[in-house]
Design a protein around this motif. Structure first.
Motif, mmCIF file in Angstrom:
data_model
loop_
_atom_site.group_PDB
_atom_site.id
_atom_site.type_symbol
_atom_site.label_atom_id
_atom_site.label_comp_id
_atom_site.label_asym_id
_atom_site.label_seq_id
_atom_site.Cartn_x
_atom_site.Cartn_y
_atom_site.Cartn_z
ATOM 1 N N ASP A 30 0.846 -1.067 0.153
ATOM 2 C CA ASP A 30 -0.036 -0.126 -0.029
ATOM 3 C C ASP A 30 0.879 1.268 0.006
ATOM 4 O O ASP A 30 1.902 1.384 0.976
ATOM 5 C CB ASP A 30 -0.901 -0.118 1.351
ATOM 6 C CG ASP A 30 -1.744 1.083 1.311
ATOM 7 O OD1 ASP A 30 -1.384 2.193 1.366
ATOM 8 O OD2 ASP A 30 -3.032 0.918 1.421
ATOM 9 N N GLU A 31 0.780 2.256 -0.839
ATOM 10 C CA GLU A 31 1.669 3.190 -1.065
ATOM 11 C C GLU A 31 1.469 4.164 0.188
ATOM 12 O O GLU A 31 2.358 4.894 0.604
ATOM 13 C CB GLU A 31 1.214 4.148 -2.250
ATOM 14 C CG GLU A 31 1.676 3.182 -3.475
ATOM 15 C CD GLU A 31 3.218 2.854 -3.651
ATOM 16 O OE1 GLU A 31 4.059 3.612 -3.230
ATOM 17 O OE2 GLU A 31 3.395 1.619 -4.012
ATOM 18 N N ARG A 32 0.349 4.225 0.786
ATOM 19 C CA ARG A 32 0.247 5.016 2.205
ATOM 20 C C ARG A 32 0.992 4.418 3.176
ATOM 21 O O ARG A 32 1.685 5.178 3.701
ATOM 22 C CB ARG A 32 -1.063 5.088 2.382
ATOM 23 C CG ARG A 32 -2.328 5.715 1.583
ATOM 24 C CD ARG A 32 -3.781 5.298 1.877
ATOM 25 N NE ARG A 32 -3.943 3.760 1.964
ATOM 26 C CZ ARG A 32 -5.185 3.481 2.410
ATOM 27 N NH1 ARG A 32 -5.889 4.288 3.252
ATOM 28 N NH2 ARG A 32 -5.202 2.042 2.604
ATOM 29 N N ARG A 78 2.257 -4.211 3.259
ATOM 30 C CA ARG A 78 1.234 -4.970 2.685
ATOM 31 C C ARG A 78 -0.137 -4.960 3.453
ATOM 32 O O ARG A 78 -0.147 -5.398 4.451
ATOM 33 C CB ARG A 78 1.655 -6.301 2.472
ATOM 34 C CG ARG A 78 3.075 -6.521 1.705
ATOM 35 C CD ARG A 78 3.655 -7.885 1.601
ATOM 36 N NE ARG A 78 2.812 -8.803 0.771
ATOM 37 C CZ ARG A 78 1.741 -9.596 1.126
ATOM 38 N NH1 ARG A 78 1.642 -9.898 2.493
ATOM 39 N NH2 ARG A 78 0.888 -10.464 0.517
ATOM 40 N N ILE A 79 -1.134 -4.235 2.650
ATOM 41 C CA ILE A 79 -2.389 -3.887 3.378
ATOM 42 C C ILE A 79 -3.430 -4.606 2.493
ATOM 43 O O ILE A 79 -3.501 -4.450 1.479
ATOM 44 C CB ILE A 79 -2.594 -2.621 3.684
ATOM 45 C CG1 ILE A 79 -1.532 -1.993 4.298
ATOM 46 C CG2 ILE A 79 -3.960 -2.242 4.300
ATOM 47 C CD1 ILE A 79 -1.246 -2.289 5.732
ATOM 48 N N PHE A 97 -6.676 -5.173 0.560
ATOM 49 C CA PHE A 97 -7.553 -3.914 -0.416
ATOM 50 C C PHE A 97 -8.594 -3.788 0.317
ATOM 51 O O PHE A 97 -9.319 -4.080 0.964
ATOM 52 C CB PHE A 97 -7.823 -4.540 -1.782
ATOM 53 C CG PHE A 97 -6.579 -5.062 -2.530
ATOM 54 C CD1 PHE A 97 -5.443 -4.494 -2.289
ATOM 55 C CD2 PHE A 97 -6.878 -5.725 -3.707
ATOM 56 C CE1 PHE A 97 -4.561 -4.866 -3.176
ATOM 57 C CE2 PHE A 97 -5.681 -6.270 -4.447
ATOM 58 C CZ PHE A 97 -4.613 -5.907 -4.204
#
Length: 246
Positions: A99-101, A124-125, A127
């Motif tokens: 996740d880019e955040r 890694r999150i 979706f």
């Protein structure tokens, strides 16, 4: 924190072989329980499961369906056995990727060249999940549906719990009173105490042995969200104890 009239319930899922082996002593259950009690949220169940995907997925699905909130701790670090995020994604039937955040949060602590494959596991999150900020080490937790996924390290878990607190709906806080049953064995008052409890469904009454500086004694704890019901039950229990000790 909003306060609806309906009871709000919660469960805790502790994830990790190290907890079950005794190598690591869990400190998070008590912290979360104290927080939930103060917030008027009833903690109804605690489970501890190993780092086994099938067991984690089954527990997440069972507990999130049964209670208003589920809080998980452990298994979101950088090592191969940190599989909680993948298991939660599987439980919800969604994909998972960096996740880019979350990557941006990690870059607040690490140089870009230091974000190796292991550290990126913490970004890694699943979706559709919202991130839970981590003021201690920056690697975030996340919230998806009614599941709050937090770290196992107590100081980091506390930071994440503080971050999610404003998003939770709480109920009326539970209040309690303690009556000292000095010199009374439980067997002497258990029958009548049970009758008192059965007659007052809005009140929870428990008897607990206690070791105090003065020695061993029993304590009767009366709990309720209804102050008047609590006061009435306390008076009846105090009368029972007084009668049996005279």
């Amino acid at each position: 924190m909003d306060q609806p009239s309906d009871p709000i319930t919660a469960a805790i899922l502790v994830i990790g072989d190290e907890i079950l082996s005794g190598r690591t002593k869990d400190k998070n259950i008590g912290t979360i329980a104290d927080f939930l009690t103060a917030a008027g949220i009833d903690l109804r169940e605690v489970r501890i499961v190993p780092d086994e995907a099938a067991m984690i997925v089954e527990a997440v699905n069972a507990l999130r369906a049964r209670y208003t909130y589920l809080f998980t701790t452990g298994g979101i670090g950088p090592t191969h056995d940190d599989i909680t995020a993948d298991c939660v994604a599987q439980a919800f039937g969604v994909g998972i990727d960096i996740d880019e955040r979350a990557r941006a949060m990690l870059l607040e602590r690490h140089k870009p060249e230091d974000l190796n494959e292991a550290r990126l596991r913490m970004a890694r999150i699943p979706f559709g999940a919202d991130l839970i900020p981590n003021a201690v080490s920056k690697a975030p937790g996340f919230r998806i549906g009614n599941v709050h996924v937090m770290a196992g390290v107590p100081s980091i878990m506390q930071a994440m719990l503080d971050a999610v607190a404003p998003t939770l709906k709480g109920g009326a806080a539970m209040i309690s009173e303690t009556i000292e049953a000095v010199g009374l064995p439980e067997g002497q008052y258990a029958g009548e105490l049970g009758e008192i409890a059965r007659a007052r469904p809005a009140v929870s009454i428990g008897s607990y042995p206690a070791l105090t500086p003065e020695g061993f004694r029993n304590r009767i704890v009366v709990r309720s969200r209804d102050a008047q019901a609590l006061a009435e039950a306390k008076a009846v229990v105090e009368a029972l104890v007084a009668r049996l000790t005279t």
